[in-house]
Structures are given as C-alpha cells and as structure tokens.
Write a protein that holds these residues in place. Sequence first.
Motif, PDB file in Angstrom:
ATOM      1  N   THR A  47      27.805 -31.026  -6.909  1.00 55.46           N
ATOM      2  CA  THR A  47      27.792 -31.471  -7.555  1.00 55.46           C
ATOM      3  C   THR A  47      26.220 -33.049  -7.163  1.00 55.46           C
ATOM      4  OG1 THR A  47      30.301 -32.375  -8.431  1.00 55.46           O
ATOM      5  CG2 THR A  47      27.966 -34.426  -8.353  1.00 55.46           C
ATOM      6  N   LEU A  48      26.245 -32.605  -5.873  1.00 55.34           N
ATOM      7  CA  LEU A  48      24.913 -33.227  -5.022  1.00 55.34           C
ATOM      8  C   LEU A  48      23.804 -32.892  -5.175  1.00 55.34           C
ATOM      9  CD1 LEU A  48      27.227 -34.777  -1.865  1.00 55.34           C
ATOM     10  CD2 LEU A  48      25.740 -36.291  -3.287  1.00 55.34           C
ATOM     11  N   ARG A  49      24.180 -31.434  -5.261  1.00 57.83           N
ATOM     12  CA  ARG A  49      22.304 -30.494  -5.386  1.00 57.83           C
ATOM     13  C   ARG A  49      22.509 -30.574  -6.945  1.00 57.83           C
ATOM     14  NH1 ARG A  49      21.404 -25.546  -7.739  1.00 57.83           N
ATOM     15  NH2 ARG A  49      23.407 -24.776  -8.205  1.00 57.83           N
ATOM     16  N   LYS A  50      23.215 -30.785  -8.567  1.00 56.17           N
ATOM     17  CA  LYS A  50      22.951 -30.781  -9.352  1.00 56.17           C
ATOM     18  C   LYS A  50      22.184 -32.196  -9.201  1.00 56.17           C
ATOM     19  CE  LYS A  50      26.146 -27.743 -11.523  1.00 56.17           C
ATOM     20  NZ  LYS A  50      26.833 -27.607 -12.592  1.00 56.17           N
ATOM     21  N   SER A  51      22.544 -33.402  -8.386  1.00 57.05           N
ATOM     22  CA  SER A  51      22.091 -34.687  -8.983  1.00 57.05           C
ATOM     23  C   SER A  51      20.656 -34.738  -8.222  1.00 57.05           C
ATOM     24  CB  SER A  51      22.863 -35.596  -8.314  1.00 57.05           C
ATOM     25  OG  SER A  51      24.106 -35.167  -8.705  1.00 57.05           O
ATOM     26  N   GLY A  52      20.409 -34.072  -7.198  1.00 65.02           N
ATOM     27  CA  GLY A  52      18.939 -33.868  -6.851  1.00 65.02           C
ATOM     28  C   GLY A  52      18.522 -34.603  -4.991  1.00 65.02           C
ATOM     29  N   PHE A  53      20.236 -34.752  -4.847  1.00 62.69           N
ATOM     30  CA  PHE A  53      20.170 -35.050  -3.064  1.00 62.69           C
ATOM     31  C   PHE A  53      19.975 -33.513  -2.129  1.00 62.69           C
ATOM     32  CE2 PHE A  53      22.745 -38.095  -5.750  1.00 62.69           C
ATOM     33  CZ  PHE A  53      22.026 -38.910  -5.226  1.00 62.69           C
ATOM     34  N   LEU A  54      20.978 -32.540  -2.434  1.00 58.87           N
ATOM     35  CA  LEU A  54      20.116 -31.695  -1.961  1.00 58.87           C
ATOM     36  C   LEU A  54      19.724 -30.183  -2.640  1.00 58.87           C
ATOM     37  CD1 LEU A  54      24.048 -31.563  -0.938  1.00 58.87           C
ATOM     38  CD2 LEU A  54      22.289 -32.244   0.758  1.00 58.87           C
ATOM     39  N   GLY A  55      19.675 -29.341  -1.486  1.00 58.95           N
ATOM     40  CA  GLY A  55      18.380 -28.038  -1.663  1.00 58.95           C
ATOM     41  C   GLY A  55      19.985 -26.958  -0.935  1.00 58.95           C
ATOM     42  N   SER A  56      19.547 -25.607  -1.566  1.00 59.00           N
ATOM     43  CA  SER A  56      20.280 -24.600  -0.785  1.00 59.00           C
ATOM     44  C   SER A  56      19.570 -23.247  -0.942  1.00 59.00           C
ATOM     45  CB  SER A  56      21.820 -24.508  -1.797  1.00 59.00           C
ATOM     46  OG  SER A  56      21.644 -24.570  -3.391  1.00 59.00           O
ATOM     47  N   LYS A  57      19.830 -22.885   0.043  1.00 56.99           N
ATOM     48  CA  LYS A  57      19.419 -21.107   0.028  1.00 56.99           C
ATOM     49  C   LYS A  57      21.309 -20.545   0.850  1.00 56.99           C
ATOM     50  CE  LYS A  57      16.145 -19.118   3.697  1.00 56.99           C
ATOM     51  NZ  LYS A  57      16.061 -19.544   5.332  1.00 56.99           N
ATOM     52  N   LYS A  58      20.507 -19.174  -0.189  1.00 61.92           N
ATOM     53  CA  LYS A  58      21.959 -18.168  -0.245  1.00 61.92           C
ATOM     54  C   LYS A  58      21.360 -17.205   1.101  1.00 61.92           C
ATOM     55  CE  LYS A  58      22.944 -18.444  -5.182  1.00 61.92           C
ATOM     56  NZ  LYS A  58      22.566 -17.400  -6.434  1.00 61.92           N
ATOM     57  N   GLY A  59      21.905 -16.625   1.046  1.00 61.25           N
ATOM     58  CA  GLY A  59      22.056 -15.773   2.350  1.00 61.25           C
ATOM     59  C   GLY A  59      22.982 -16.300   3.981  1.00 61.25           C
ATOM     60  N   LYS A  60      22.153 -15.367   4.794  1.00 63.61           N
ATOM     61  CA  LYS A  60      22.595 -14.892   5.845  1.00 63.61           C
ATOM     62  C   LYS A  60      22.393 -16.561   6.301  1.00 63.61           C
ATOM     63  CE  LYS A  60      22.991 -13.091  10.829  1.00 63.61           C
ATOM     64  NZ  LYS A  60      22.235 -12.349  10.903  1.00 63.61           N
ATOM     65  N   ASN A  61      21.500 -17.328   6.640  1.00 65.13           N
ATOM     66  CA  ASN A  61      21.175 -18.343   7.295  1.00 65.13           C
ATOM     67  C   ASN A  61      20.904 -19.403   6.179  1.00 65.13           C
ATOM     68  OD1 ASN A  61      20.059 -17.396   9.890  1.00 65.13           O
ATOM     69  ND2 ASN A  61      18.488 -16.480   9.512  1.00 65.13           N
ATOM     70  N   GLY A  62      21.848 -19.233   5.194  1.00 64.37           N
ATOM     71  CA  GLY A  62      22.182 -20.070   3.576  1.00 64.37           C
ATOM     72  C   GLY A  62      22.435 -21.077   4.245  1.00 64.37           C
ATOM     73  N   GLY A  63      22.516 -21.937   3.094  1.00 64.37           N
ATOM     74  CA  GLY A  63      23.986 -23.319   3.682  1.00 64.37           C
ATOM     75  C   GLY A  63      22.524 -24.388   2.138  1.00 64.37           C
ATOM     76  N   TYR A  64      23.185 -25.568   2.652  1.00 67.13           N
ATOM     77  CA  TYR A  64      22.752 -26.949   1.990  1.00 67.13           C
ATOM     78  C   TYR A  64      21.750 -27.594   2.758  1.00 67.13           C
ATOM     79  CZ  TYR A  64      25.880 -26.450  -1.593  1.00 67.13           C
ATOM     80  OH  TYR A  64      26.450 -25.501  -2.893  1.00 67.13           O
ATOM     81  N   TYR A  65      20.369 -27.962   2.275  1.00 68.04           N
ATOM     82  CA  TYR A  65      19.958 -29.242   2.949  1.00 68.04           C
ATOM     83  C   TYR A  65      19.892 -29.970   2.080  1.00 68.04           C
ATOM     84  CZ  TYR A  65      16.819 -26.444   0.416  1.00 68.04           C
ATOM     85  OH  TYR A  65      15.394 -25.587  -0.657  1.00 68.04           O
ATOM     86  N   LEU A  66      18.681 -31.298   3.656  1.00 68.21           N
ATOM     87  CA  LEU A  66      18.513 -32.524   2.123  1.00 68.21           C
ATOM     88  C   LEU A  66      17.300 -32.850   1.272  1.00 68.21           C
ATOM     89  CD1 LEU A  66      19.322 -35.713   4.832  1.00 68.21           C
ATOM     90  CD2 LEU A  66      20.786 -34.778   2.584  1.00 68.21           C
ATOM     91  N   LEU A  67      16.837 -32.933   0.082  1.00 67.32           N
ATOM     92  CA  LEU A  67      15.845 -32.644  -0.662  1.00 67.32           C
ATOM     93  C   LEU A  67      14.526 -34.149   0.040  1.00 67.32           C
ATOM     94  CD1 LEU A  67      17.145 -30.899  -3.870  1.00 67.32           C
ATOM     95  CD2 LEU A  67      16.014 -29.939  -2.213  1.00 67.32           C
ATOM     96  N   LYS A  68      15.543 -35.106   1.003  1.00 65.80           N
ATOM     97  CA  LYS A  68      14.215 -36.414   0.767  1.00 65.80           C
ATOM     98  C   LYS A  68      15.075 -36.687   2.347  1.00 65.80           C
ATOM     99  CE  LYS A  68      15.564 -38.648  -4.009  1.00 65.80           C
ATOM    100  NZ  LYS A  68      16.061 -39.933  -4.203  1.00 65.80           N
ATOM    101  N   GLU A  69      14.111 -37.279   2.463  1.00 70.10           N
ATOM    102  CA  GLU A  69      14.587 -38.293   3.836  1.00 70.10           C
ATOM    103  C   GLU A  69      15.501 -38.886   3.915  1.00 70.10           C
ATOM    104  OE1 GLU A  69      13.122 -36.830   6.994  1.00 70.10           O
ATOM    105  OE2 GLU A  69      11.857 -35.601   5.890  1.00 70.10           O
TER     106      GLU A  69
END
Length: 137
Positions: A47-69
């Motif tokens: 939900t937070l990713r679809k709303s533009g707060f988070l980005g995500s990365k797939k794979g071994k070092n994947g996960g979630y990160y903030l799109l804004k400071e």
Amino acid sequence: MLSKKTKYGLKALTYIARHEGENPVQVGEIAKFEQIPQKFLESILLTLRKSGFLGSKKGKNGGYYLLKEPEYILMTEVMRVLEGPIAMVSCVSLNYYEPCDDCPDEKTCSVHKLMLKVRDNTLDIFRNTTLADFSKA
C-alpha cells in the motif's frame, strides 16, 4: 482508535527511515524487529509503495526504501493512506465529508463543534510532524 494497519505502517516507515542509506530493508527484517506479522506487513508495505512513499527492489539485496527524504513525508499523508479520514466523524471531514443522518443542524450540534476542534488539533499535529521527527534514534 488507531488501527493496527496504521500502527504497523508507522513502525515500518520509521524502521526503514532509520536504515536509510544502507541496502533496501527486507520485509522479514522489519517484521522480526518490530514484531509485526509478515504477511500483514507485506500488504501494508505494498500500500505504501503504491502510494508513492516506498520503492522496492527485488533480488538478493532487495527490499524497501524511502522514495523521499523523511523530512518530506508528512504524517497527514501517511495517515490518510493507511487510516483513511483523519476526522472522527464524517460531518467534519475535509476530504470525506458527509452529513450525519441523525443530525438536523450541524451549526447547533454540540458533537459537531467538539469534533471540529478535535480534527483541527489533530491536523495541526499531523501537518507539523514528519517521518524525520520520530525516526531519529
């Protein structure tokens, strides 16, 4: 009352903000540290990713990160995405207004007057609070 969805979402955002600059944060790590059921957390983070707060990365070092400071993520925005209307009753909501079925006149309604004050004070706090304000360790 604050829903578990919102409570967990705020905890997850805070955790991610505290680990900003490192690799993206994995769902399992957040779930374990914050004691949040992982399946429920996955739904919240989506939900937070679809709303533009988070980005995500797939794979071994994947996960979630903030799109804004964190200092640019206002609690009004987060609360509306996770919780819905900030107002406790629909007749005082700025974005989801609906008149109450059982109220003949909002102008003289004591509940309406009280809830306007509650809404305004709540909005004042949320508008003046960012993720940075409570994500500093």
